[in-house]
Design a protein around this motif. Structure first.
Motif, PDB file in Angstrom:
ATOM      1  N   PRO A 194       0.811  -1.226   0.000  1.00 29.03           N
ATOM      2  CA  PRO A 194       0.000   0.000   0.000  1.00 29.03           C
ATOM      3  C   PRO A 194       0.839   1.269   0.000  1.00 29.03           C
ATOM      4  O   PRO A 194       0.523   2.231  -0.719  1.00 29.03           O
ATOM      5  CB  PRO A 194      -0.823  -0.131   1.291  1.00 29.03           C
ATOM      6  N   TYR A 195       1.918   1.300   0.784  1.00 26.32           N
ATOM      7  CA  TYR A 195       2.781   2.485   0.804  1.00 26.32           C
ATOM      8  C   TYR A 195       3.482   2.672  -0.534  1.00 26.32           C
ATOM      9  O   TYR A 195       3.619   3.798  -1.029  1.00 26.32           O
ATOM     10  CB  TYR A 195       3.817   2.354   1.921  1.00 26.32           C
ATOM     11  N   LEU A 196       3.938   1.582  -1.142  1.00 21.99           N
ATOM     12  CA  LEU A 196       4.622   1.681  -2.432  1.00 21.99           C
ATOM     13  C   LEU A 196       3.675   2.125  -3.539  1.00 21.99           C
ATOM     14  O   LEU A 196       4.113   2.699  -4.546  1.00 21.99           O
ATOM     15  CB  LEU A 196       5.242   0.328  -2.795  1.00 21.99           C
ATOM     16  N   LEU A 197       2.372   1.876  -3.346  1.00 26.15           N
ATOM     17  CA  LEU A 197       1.372   2.296  -4.340  1.00 26.15           C
ATOM     18  C   LEU A 197       0.814   3.686  -4.065  1.00 26.15           C
ATOM     19  O   LEU A 197      -0.087   4.143  -4.782  1.00 26.15           O
ATOM     20  CB  LEU A 197       0.222   1.289  -4.377  1.00 26.15           C
ATOM     21  N   GLY A 198       1.310   4.357  -3.026  1.00 30.64           N
ATOM     22  CA  GLY A 198       0.919   5.737  -2.757  1.00 30.64           C
ATOM     23  C   GLY A 198      -0.046   5.943  -1.611  1.00 30.64           C
ATOM     24  O   GLY A 198      -0.387   7.087  -1.288  1.00 30.64           O
TER      25      GLY A 198
END
Length: 255
Positions: free
Chosen positions: A191-195
């Motif tokens: 989720p963090y890597l996807l923004g």
């Protein structure tokens, strides 16, 4: 005449019940999974450790109130350090185990060369204690004495519980652990890597990964998929809950 046997042991098998045109599964050399290759345990351990480690790390630093960028940095550092550590640890442990087995097998080979009669008697005692008729045990042991290599394999299996010809590969274990840890550790970071920046979303995705991994393992163990998945989810949730509470307490005190 059938030799006498202790009650409840050495049962007769009615082979005539198996038609010759039907091949039972036991006669298929590939009907069992490979349980000695060393990859499955390492892969499962790596994937579960990667998931639990990074879910707990993210929960801990997230509970402490750090910004999302710091959470990603912590998660990536945990992924890299954990994957390398797992790979090296698996290689070292499997290689050490193989070296110990090799040393014990060499010791058994020397004993077979020096005391063949005593070693044959030892096999007879082992088999008869399990219910095999003595005359059958003595006949098999006498045949094995004429084939040192086969005798060594039998003694290794009976006394050490290993097959000297089927030892796990340390490289397979290392790479399985390294790759699966990395895959498991990246799941809660997605989720963090996807923004996205919500901690609950990262923990939820990690929980789904834990359940899916547990359910996948059930395919190899023939256990209930939902029971295996729920077990892994509860274990991961316990770890994440503990680190979240600790992170929150440290964050409050530091603030």
């Amino acid at each position: 005449m059938t030799p006498d046997r202790p009650a409840g042991r050495w049962p007769r098998r009615r082979r005539e019940q198996v038609p010759p045109e039907r091949t039972p599964a036991a006669l298929d050399p590939n009907h069992h999974a490979d349980v000695s290759g060393g990859w499955l345990r390492a892969a499962v351990f790596g994937a579960m450790d990667g998931l639990v480690t990074n879910i707990a790390l993210i929960a801990g630093v997230g509970g402490g109130g750090v910004p999302p960028r710091s959470i990603v940095l912590t998660g990536v550092a945990g992924l890299v350090a954990g994957a390398i550590s797992m790979g090296l640890g698996e290689y070292t442990s499997v290689r050490t185990q193989n070296e110990q087995v090799a040393a014990e097998v060499a010791k058994e080979r020397r004993e077979l060369e020096r005391f063949p009669d005593a070693e044959a008697h030892e096999l007879v005692q082992t088999w008869t204690s399990r219910g095999m008729p003595r005359e059958v045990a003595e006949e098999v042991a006498a045949v094995l004495k004429r084939d040192p290599d086969e005798a060594l394999r039998f003694h290794a299996r009976e006394e050490l519980g290993v097959d000297p010809d089927e030892r796990p590969s340390p490289w397979v274990a290392a790479w399985s652990s390294f790759v699966c840890f990395s895959v498991g550790a990246v799941v809660p970071l997605l989720p963090y890597l996807l923004g996205f920046e919500e901690l609950w979303l990262a923990l939820g995705v990690g929980g789904v990964g834990l359940f899916a991994a547990g359910a996948l393992v059930a395919r190899f163990t023939r256990r209930s998929w939902w029971g295996s998945g729920l077990r892994q989810l509860l274990l991961g949730a316990a770890a994440a809950g503990a680190t979240y509470v600790i992170g929150s307490l440290i964050g409050v005190s530091a603030g």
